[in-house]
Design an enzyme around this catalytic site. Structure first.
Site, PDB file in Angstrom:
ATOM      1  N   ASN A   9       0.871  -1.176   0.000  1.00 27.37           N
ATOM      2  CA  ASN A   9       0.000   0.000   0.000  1.00 27.37           C
ATOM      3  C   ASN A   9       0.909   1.227   0.000  1.00 27.37           C
ATOM      4  O   ASN A   9       1.432   1.606   1.040  1.00 27.37           O
ATOM      5  CB  ASN A   9      -0.897  -0.032   1.248  1.00 27.37           C
ATOM      6  CG  ASN A   9      -1.733   1.214   1.394  1.00 27.37           C
ATOM      7  OD1 ASN A   9      -1.817   2.032   0.464  1.00 27.37           O
ATOM      8  ND2 ASN A   9      -2.355   1.387   2.549  1.00 27.37           N
ATOM      9  N   TRP A  10       1.071   1.804  -1.164  1.00 24.32           N
ATOM     10  CA  TRP A  10       2.023   2.928  -1.279  1.00 24.32           C
ATOM     11  C   TRP A  10       1.466   4.214  -0.685  1.00 24.32           C
ATOM     12  O   TRP A  10       2.181   5.181  -0.542  1.00 24.32           O
ATOM     13  CB  TRP A  10       2.390   3.165  -2.747  1.00 24.32           C
ATOM     14  CG  TRP A  10       3.141   2.049  -3.409  1.00 24.32           C
ATOM     15  CD1 TRP A  10       3.361   0.786  -2.917  1.00 24.32           C
ATOM     16  CD2 TRP A  10       3.792   2.097  -4.683  1.00 24.32           C
ATOM     17  NE1 TRP A  10       4.099   0.045  -3.814  1.00 24.32           N
ATOM     18  CE2 TRP A  10       4.375   0.827  -4.904  1.00 24.32           C
ATOM     19  CE3 TRP A  10       3.931   3.085  -5.665  1.00 24.32           C
ATOM     20  CZ2 TRP A  10       5.088   0.525  -6.066  1.00 24.32           C
ATOM     21  CZ3 TRP A  10       4.640   2.781  -6.817  1.00 24.32           C
ATOM     22  CH2 TRP A  10       5.223   1.513  -7.016  1.00 24.32           C
ATOM     23  N   LYS A  11       0.176   4.236  -0.400  1.00 24.50           N
ATOM     24  CA  LYS A  11      -0.478   5.450   0.115  1.00 24.50           C
ATOM     25  C   LYS A  11      -0.181   6.621  -0.817  1.00 24.50           C
ATOM     26  O   LYS A  11      -0.101   6.423  -2.012  1.00 24.50           O
ATOM     27  CB  LYS A  11      -0.048   5.705   1.573  1.00 24.50           C
ATOM     28  CG  LYS A  11      -0.227   4.452   2.439  1.00 24.50           C
ATOM     29  CD  LYS A  11      -0.084   4.706   3.902  1.00 24.50           C
ATOM     30  CE  LYS A  11      -0.275   3.386   4.659  1.00 24.50           C
ATOM     31  NZ  LYS A  11      -0.241   3.554   6.113  1.00 24.50           N
ATOM     32  N   HIS A  94      -9.592   1.313   4.222  1.00 23.68           N
ATOM     33  CA  HIS A  94      -8.369   1.480   5.001  1.00 23.68           C
ATOM     34  C   HIS A  94      -8.636   2.455   6.155  1.00 23.68           C
ATOM     35  O   HIS A  94      -9.411   3.392   6.000  1.00 23.68           O
ATOM     36  CB  HIS A  94      -7.239   2.010   4.106  1.00 23.68           C
ATOM     37  CG  HIS A  94      -5.913   2.011   4.799  1.00 23.68           C
ATOM     38  ND1 HIS A  94      -5.544   3.029   5.653  1.00 23.68           N
ATOM     39  CD2 HIS A  94      -4.905   1.111   4.802  1.00 23.68           C
ATOM     40  CE1 HIS A  94      -4.333   2.750   6.139  1.00 23.68           C
ATOM     41  NE2 HIS A  94      -3.930   1.591   5.642  1.00 23.68           N
ATOM     42  N   GLU A  96      -7.085   4.874   7.296  1.00 24.63           N
ATOM     43  CA  GLU A  96      -6.861   6.295   6.978  1.00 24.63           C
ATOM     44  C   GLU A  96      -8.057   6.875   6.224  1.00 24.63           C
ATOM     45  O   GLU A  96      -8.397   8.037   6.379  1.00 24.63           O
ATOM     46  CB  GLU A  96      -5.555   6.451   6.196  1.00 24.63           C
ATOM     47  CG  GLU A  96      -4.357   6.244   7.119  1.00 24.63           C
ATOM     48  CD  GLU A  96      -3.128   5.664   6.447  1.00 24.63           C
ATOM     49  OE1 GLU A  96      -3.031   5.710   5.211  1.00 24.63           O
ATOM     50  OE2 GLU A  96      -2.261   5.152   7.187  1.00 24.63           O
ATOM     51  N   GLU A 166      -5.723  -4.723  10.370  1.00 26.90           N
ATOM     52  CA  GLU A 166      -4.709  -3.712  10.659  1.00 26.90           C
ATOM     53  C   GLU A 166      -5.080  -2.938  11.918  1.00 26.90           C
ATOM     54  O   GLU A 166      -5.881  -1.999  11.861  1.00 26.90           O
ATOM     55  CB  GLU A 166      -4.596  -2.722   9.502  1.00 26.90           C
ATOM     56  CG  GLU A 166      -4.249  -3.357   8.176  1.00 26.90           C
ATOM     57  CD  GLU A 166      -3.690  -2.322   7.211  1.00 26.90           C
ATOM     58  OE1 GLU A 166      -2.528  -2.467   6.827  1.00 26.90           O
ATOM     59  OE2 GLU A 166      -4.419  -1.376   6.869  1.00 26.90           O
ATOM     60  N   GLY A 172       2.163   2.425  10.794  1.00 26.81           N
ATOM     61  CA  GLY A 172       3.116   3.525  10.664  1.00 26.81           C
ATOM     62  C   GLY A 172       3.776   3.932  11.965  1.00 26.81           C
ATOM     63  O   GLY A 172       4.415   4.981  12.040  1.00 26.81           O
ATOM     64  N   SER A 213       3.063  -1.870  10.508  1.00 23.09           N
ATOM     65  CA  SER A 213       4.499  -1.935  10.778  1.00 23.09           C
ATOM     66  C   SER A 213       5.125  -3.288  10.436  1.00 23.09           C
ATOM     67  O   SER A 213       5.992  -3.774  11.166  1.00 23.09           O
ATOM     68  CB  SER A 213       4.794  -1.540  12.233  1.00 23.09           C
ATOM     69  OG  SER A 213       4.388  -0.208  12.475  1.00 23.09           O
ATOM     70  N   GLY A 234       2.756  -1.000   4.335  1.00 22.74           N
ATOM     71  CA  GLY A 234       2.798   0.411   3.986  1.00 22.74           C
ATOM     72  C   GLY A 234       4.229   0.882   3.781  1.00 22.74           C
ATOM     73  O   GLY A 234       4.813   0.715   2.717  1.00 22.74           O
ATOM     74  N   GLY A 235       4.819   1.440   4.825  1.00 17.84           N
ATOM     75  CA  GLY A 235       6.152   2.042   4.740  1.00 17.84           C
ATOM     76  C   GLY A 235       7.193   1.164   4.067  1.00 17.84           C
ATOM     77  O   GLY A 235       7.946   1.624   3.191  1.00 17.84           O
TER      78      GLY A 235
HETATM   79  P1  PGA Z   1       2.612   0.461   7.677  1.00 17.95           P
HETATM   80  O1  PGA Z   1       1.186   0.677   6.993  1.00 17.95           O
HETATM   81  O2  PGA Z   1       3.175  -0.828   7.130  1.00 17.95           O
HETATM   82  O3  PGA Z   1       3.427   1.656   7.261  1.00 17.95           O
HETATM   83  O4  PGA Z   1       2.391   0.386   9.142  1.00 17.95           O
HETATM   84  C1  PGA Z   1       0.321  -0.398   6.776  1.00 17.95           C
HETATM   85  C2  PGA Z   1      -0.970   0.080   6.165  1.00 17.95           C
HETATM   86  O5  PGA Z   1      -1.455   1.159   6.539  1.00 17.95           O
HETATM   87  O6  PGA Z   1      -1.549  -0.598   5.287  1.00 17.95           O
END
Ligand code: PGA
Length: 255
Positions: A9-11, A94, A96, A166, A172, A213, A234-235
């Site tokens: 997930n590159w956001k 998601h 967010e 999640e 994050g 994470s 994500g990250g």
């Molecule tokens: P993260 O994000 O790996 O940076 O914690 C995961 C996500 O939000 O899908």
């Protein structure tokens, strides 16, 4: 056997040129990898170039959100008709999107139905906040999101749905859930409701990813759990070596 799935997930990260560079890097780093489904989810504007850069790699492509309508006066939105030309997957609900953009179980449900109608595979995200976690509400929150997000789907449609668990406090933050803890939530609060809604066969066959994470250092632990079938990353999905390592270690742990 559930094929593990690792989705990046590159956001809101990576420009178009950076997308091409990352996709090419991943293709090279993951040449010949098997046993894991790899899905990349760049921003909308990079989906087309990502598709071209992916070529015959076999990696899947996903959008990070979509509207449920086919078309119309919805300024700034993207429809399933547009996404299905390019992608196989779409991330829905998601945290967010729930937190900053008013996504609800009801909108997630509408989107999931629209995605499936158009042959897109939704990755439906669920997870509790830190306050809910600390108040002992995890099971209630997660199972409510599962029931709400998947309401009215058929058992057949569930073959094309993946769920990502999640915990919001783990996203994050560098503070991942424990593998055992995440597995317990998935077994109880995701596969439990899936059994009630769709029966045991579907509950057993549905892929559930862990997100929050995920790194090369902890992926093996998560993938050693029986109810976790991959990751939503994500990250660490923004770095070629980290993401490639996560995929390789998943193949190893689940192989
Ligand atoms: P993260 O994000 O790996 O940076 O914690 C995961 C996500 O939000 O899908």
């Amino acid at each position: 056997m559930r094929t593990p799935i690792i989705a990046g997930n590159w956001k809101m990260n990576k420009t178009v040129p950076e997308t091409i560079e990352l996709v090419r890097g991943l293709r090279g780093a993951l040449l010949g990898i098997s046993g894991v489904e790899v899905v990349l989810c760049p921003p909308f504007v990079s989906l087309w170039v990502a598709k071209n850069a992916l070529g015959q790699s076999g990696f899947g492509l996903g959008a990070q959100n979509m509207h449920w309508e086919d078309k119309g006066a919805f300024t700034g939105e993207i429809s399933p008709m547009m996404i299905k030309e390019i992608c196989q997957y779409v991330i829905l609900g998601h945290s967010e999107r729930r937190q900053y953009f008013g996504e609800t179980d009801e909108s997630v449900n509408r989107k999931a139905k629209a995605a499936l109608t158009h042959g897109l595979k939704p990755i439906v995200c669920v997870g509790e906040s830190l306050a809910q976690y600390e108040a002992g509400q995890t099971d209630y929150v997660v199972s409510t999101q599962v029931r709400g997000g998947l309401a009215g789907l058929t058992a057949e449609q569930m073959a094309n749905v993946a769920i990502a668990y999640e915990p919001i406090w783990a996203i994050g933050t560098g503070r991942a859930a424990t593998a055992e803890g995440a597995n317990a939530v998935v077994a109880r609060s995701i596969r439990g409701p899936l059994t009630e809604l769709f029966g045991e066969v579907v509950a057993h066959a549905t892929r559930v990813q862990y997100g929050g994470s995920v790194t090369p250092a902890n992926i093996i632990e998560f993938m050693s759990q029986p109810d976790l079938d991959g990751g939503l990353v994500g990250g660490a999905s923004l770095k070629t070596t980290d993401f490639a390592e996560i995929v390789k270690l998943t193949a190893q742990a689940k192989g």
